[in-house]
Enzyme design. Sequence first.
Site, short mmCIF file in Angstrom:
data_model
loop_
_atom_site.label_atom_id
_atom_site.label_comp_id
_atom_site.label_asym_id
_atom_site.label_seq_id
_atom_site.Cartn_x
_atom_site.Cartn_y
_atom_site.Cartn_z
N HIS A 178 0.86 -1.18 0.00
CA HIS A 178 0.00 0.00 0.00
C HIS A 178 0.90 1.23 0.00
CE1 HIS A 178 -3.84 -1.97 1.83
NE2 HIS A 178 -3.19 -2.82 1.04
N GLU A 212 0.95 3.88 1.82
CA GLU A 212 1.42 4.29 3.14
C GLU A 212 2.56 3.40 3.64
OE1 GLU A 212 -3.19 4.64 3.36
OE2 GLU A 212 -1.72 3.50 2.23
N CYS A 251 -6.28 2.17 5.64
CA CYS A 251 -6.96 0.95 6.08
C CYS A 251 -6.41 0.52 7.44
CB CYS A 251 -6.74 -0.16 5.05
SG CYS A 251 -5.03 -0.76 4.98
N CYS A 278 -2.54 -0.13 7.41
CA CYS A 278 -1.76 1.10 7.31
C CYS A 278 -1.90 1.95 8.57
CB CYS A 278 -2.18 1.88 6.08
SG CYS A 278 -1.77 0.99 4.54
#
Length: 159
Positions: A52, A54, A83, A86
Amino acid sequence: MRRALEVAADDGLVAGRPAIDIPVGAVIYGPDGTELAVGRNERELTGDPTAHAEILALRRAAAARGDGWRLDGCTLVVTVEPCTMCAGALVLARIAVVVFGAWEPKTGAVGSLWDVVRDARLNHRPEVYAGVLEAECAALMRDFFRSTQQRGGDAAGVG
């Protein structure tokens, strides 16, 4: 947030094909305001479920600082609400401030579905600024999913 939008929009066309990863962009700034690292979703590109924006930015920022995994005093700016994975990672990395654009009601963990970053049971709680350039961030996502549907593709959820 404008820098995070630039990162999200830079799909780096792989072999001339349109982007396959959901356009989420993240930027980490050091305590002095200098840009330490950026990340863009790379799950499809790399086959890594943890890739992801992040997470990639956190890894790169820690490497750039070179003094361990703690990112005390740093700010994470991301185009979409993080999410649970993260949000947990940014808490553990000791990010001081989280700024995000679009809310993510299906997977968001910074106030939408869950609120991991403000859980009083955790030992670190970053300051949060939500909805920054929300319309622009949401439009980027909408445009991506529209184009994916038109191409007949199957894009996974936001992350």
